[in-house]
Design a protein around this motif. Sequence first.
Motif, PDB file in Angstrom:
ATOM      1  N   PRO A  69       0.801  -1.237   0.000  1.00  0.00           N
ATOM      2  CA  PRO A  69       0.000   0.000   0.000  1.00  0.00           C
ATOM      3  C   PRO A  69       0.826   1.276   0.000  1.00  0.00           C
ATOM      4  N   ASP A  70       1.943   1.269   0.699  1.00  0.00           N
ATOM      5  CA  ASP A  70       2.745   2.487   0.790  1.00  0.00           C
ATOM      6  C   ASP A  70       3.278   2.935  -0.563  1.00  0.00           C
ATOM      7  N   SER A  71       3.592   1.966  -1.411  1.00  0.00           N
ATOM      8  CA  SER A  71       4.171   2.301  -2.713  1.00  0.00           C
ATOM      9  C   SER A  71       3.110   2.545  -3.791  1.00  0.00           C
ATOM     10  N   ALA A  72       1.840   2.377  -3.458  1.00  0.00           N
ATOM     11  CA  ALA A  72       0.769   2.522  -4.455  1.00  0.00           C
ATOM     12  C   ALA A  72       0.101   3.892  -4.413  1.00  0.00           C
ATOM     13  N   HIS A  73       0.539   4.749  -3.512  1.00  0.00           N
ATOM     14  CA  HIS A  73      -0.145   6.043  -3.388  1.00  0.00           C
ATOM     15  C   HIS A  73       0.091   6.938  -4.607  1.00  0.00           C
ATOM     16  N   THR A  74       1.254   6.836  -5.232  1.00  0.00           N
ATOM     17  CA  THR A  74       1.491   7.617  -6.448  1.00  0.00           C
ATOM     18  C   THR A  74       0.527   7.194  -7.546  1.00  0.00           C
ATOM     19  N   LEU A  75       0.321   5.873  -7.668  1.00  0.00           N
ATOM     20  CA  LEU A  75      -0.640   5.358  -8.641  1.00  0.00           C
ATOM     21  C   LEU A  75      -2.051   5.843  -8.303  1.00  0.00           C
ATOM     22  N   ALA A  76      -2.392   5.838  -7.019  1.00  0.00           N
ATOM     23  CA  ALA A  76      -3.717   6.298  -6.605  1.00  0.00           C
ATOM     24  C   ALA A  76      -3.908   7.775  -6.944  1.00  0.00           C
ATOM     25  N   GLU A  77      -2.875   8.577  -6.739  1.00  0.00           N
ATOM     26  CA  GLU A  77      -2.972   9.998  -7.059  1.00  0.00           C
ATOM     27  C   GLU A  77      -3.130  10.223  -8.564  1.00  0.00           C
ATOM     28  N   GLU A  78      -2.396   9.420  -9.351  1.00  0.00           N
ATOM     29  CA  GLU A  78      -2.458   9.568 -10.813  1.00  0.00           C
ATOM     30  C   GLU A  78      -3.867   9.341 -11.340  1.00  0.00           C
ATOM     31  N   PHE A  79      -4.566   8.361 -10.744  1.00  0.00           N
ATOM     32  CA  PHE A  79      -5.899   8.019 -11.243  1.00  0.00           C
ATOM     33  C   PHE A  79      -7.012   8.457 -10.280  1.00  0.00           C
ATOM     34  N   ASP A  80      -6.664   9.323  -9.341  1.00  0.00           N
ATOM     35  CA  ASP A  80      -7.645   9.913  -8.438  1.00  0.00           C
ATOM     36  C   ASP A  80      -8.449   8.843  -7.700  1.00  0.00           C
ATOM     37  N   VAL A  81      -7.733   7.884  -7.126  1.00  0.00           N
ATOM     38  CA  VAL A  81      -8.354   6.796  -6.368  1.00  0.00           C
ATOM     39  C   VAL A  81      -8.279   7.138  -4.884  1.00  0.00           C
ATOM     40  N   GLU A  82      -9.409   7.054  -4.201  1.00  0.00           N
ATOM     41  CA  GLU A  82      -9.487   7.549  -2.827  1.00  0.00           C
ATOM     42  C   GLU A  82      -8.827   6.622  -1.813  1.00  0.00           C
ATOM     43  N   HIS A  83      -8.999   5.313  -1.961  1.00  0.00           N
ATOM     44  CA  HIS A  83      -8.560   4.379  -0.927  1.00  0.00           C
ATOM     45  C   HIS A  83      -7.483   3.430  -1.454  1.00  0.00           C
ATOM     46  N   VAL A  84      -6.487   3.142  -0.654  1.00  0.00           N
ATOM     47  CA  VAL A  84      -5.466   2.134  -0.936  1.00  0.00           C
ATOM     48  C   VAL A  84      -5.390   1.228   0.283  1.00  0.00           C
ATOM     49  N   ILE A  85      -5.660  -0.062   0.098  1.00  0.00           N
ATOM     50  CA  ILE A  85      -5.682  -0.994   1.232  1.00  0.00           C
ATOM     51  C   ILE A  85      -4.873  -2.241   0.903  1.00  0.00           C
ATOM     52  N   SER A  86      -4.545  -3.001   1.925  1.00  0.00           N
ATOM     53  CA  SER A  86      -3.780  -4.233   1.755  1.00  0.00           C
ATOM     54  C   SER A  86      -4.702  -5.397   1.398  1.00  0.00           C
ATOM     55  N   TYR A  87      -4.090  -6.495   0.972  1.00  0.00           N
ATOM     56  CA  TYR A  87      -4.864  -7.697   0.673  1.00  0.00           C
ATOM     57  C   TYR A  87      -5.601  -8.188   1.915  1.00  0.00           C
ATOM     58  N   ASP A  88      -4.940  -8.187   3.059  1.00  0.00           N
ATOM     59  CA  ASP A  88      -5.585  -8.639   4.295  1.00  0.00           C
ATOM     60  C   ASP A  88      -6.788  -7.766   4.633  1.00  0.00           C
ATOM     61  N   ALA A  89      -6.626  -6.466   4.451  1.00  0.00           N
ATOM     62  CA  ALA A  89      -7.737  -5.559   4.729  1.00  0.00           C
ATOM     63  C   ALA A  89      -8.907  -5.845   3.791  1.00  0.00           C
ATOM     64  N   PHE A  90      -8.620  -6.138   2.533  1.00  0.00           N
ATOM     65  CA  PHE A  90      -9.681  -6.472   1.581  1.00  0.00           C
ATOM     66  C   PHE A  90     -10.409  -7.737   2.015  1.00  0.00           C
ATOM     67  N   ARG A  91      -9.655  -8.744   2.428  1.00  0.00           N
ATOM     68  CA  ARG A  91     -10.285  -9.990   2.879  1.00  0.00           C
ATOM     69  C   ARG A  91     -11.214  -9.732   4.067  1.00  0.00           C
ATOM     70  N   ARG A  92     -10.820  -8.823   4.950  1.00  0.00           N
ATOM     71  CA  ARG A  92     -11.640  -8.515   6.128  1.00  0.00           C
ATOM     72  C   ARG A  92     -12.857  -7.666   5.789  1.00  0.00           C
ATOM     73  N   GLY A  93     -12.894  -7.118   4.587  1.00  0.00           N
ATOM     74  CA  GLY A  93     -14.022  -6.271   4.198  1.00  0.00           C
ATOM     75  C   GLY A  93     -13.811  -4.805   4.460  1.00  0.00           C
TER      76      GLY A  93
END
Length: 358
Positions: free
Chosen positions: A59-83
């Motif tokens: 997640p820490d390294s994906a924030h630049t990608l999130a900013e480029e495409f205006d994505v609000e949330h960046v979460i880990s795989y474990d967080a996704f599994r937990r909902g």
Amino acid sequence: MALEEAFTEFTRRDWESEPVDGTVQLAIVGTGGFARNRALPAIADGRYCSVTTLVTGSPDSAHTLAEEFDVEHVISYDAFRRGSHANSYDAAYIATPNGTHGEFAIAAAEHGAHVLCEKPLETTVERTREILEACADAGVTLMTAYRLQTEPAVRRTRELIREGTIGEVVQIQGGFSHPLLEYTSPDTWRLDPDLAGGGALVDLGVYPLNTIRFLLDCDPTGVYATTYSSGGPFAAVDEHVAFQLEFPTEVTASCTASFDAHAHSRLEIIGTDGIILIASPFGGVVPQEMVVESGDMRMEYTGPPVDEVCEEFDYFGYCVLTGTEPEPDGRDGLIDLYAIEAAYESAQTGRRVELALE
């Protein structure tokens, strides 16, 4: 259908009866090269999907990608599994290695999200069935990401076949080769049988396999296959594969795929009264060059550029928004796994294998 009229409105979206309002908010699960370079730009250019969440192992390294495409949330795989942040997306696009598709698709369904999952749906028939059951139990849409089914050249070809433009289809030939190690390192997950589920057949051969089934609207009844690997980085998977499919309509299809050959793809449909040839249909950027021969007539056609990935996401979004069942649904992905498993059995035994589809 008159041949000269076959390509009228070549890029028409025949699946889109009328535009609808709204967009499907997506979580992109896996931010590898295809997601970064093809999926995210295509969604941004499309009409019916938007991205609200990136799911990644870093997640820490994906924030630049999130900013480029205006994505609000960046979460880990474990967080996704937990909902985590499940209320921020309506659907999940699964773009992780094949052997992990099931866990993420099932997690998405259990949290009430629709699922668009990369091909193949999983690495075995059994694990694929688990995805179908989870999505059915949750009442969510499941689509296998066969983008060629939404691509104009393939859809126009299916129309020509249905109209009898080339008579009765007798034989189909399809091939897809890609020099894998020119674009990635030998430690790629695509050469790990546990993560990939196979080699050239699973990664490349599935394109002609599924496209042929789509064109014929028919499931194969038998398969005969041979595989070859030279060792080294390809020691654990099939480096080259050739397989023949039989259909109840008595059509035969001959297909090849290779991880270690000059980049090339080709699809030719041969009928009693003509042929259809699509140049480079499987390589990711289709040039829309087609040749159609019907009786004494011959037409060469080049259509306008179309981003098939954009078409795929818009198709998925449209199906979700309208409550329409997508054509490349879970069963479509399951049948391909049956064919893949049968092909590997045939390659191992040297015999034709009957497909016992359930």
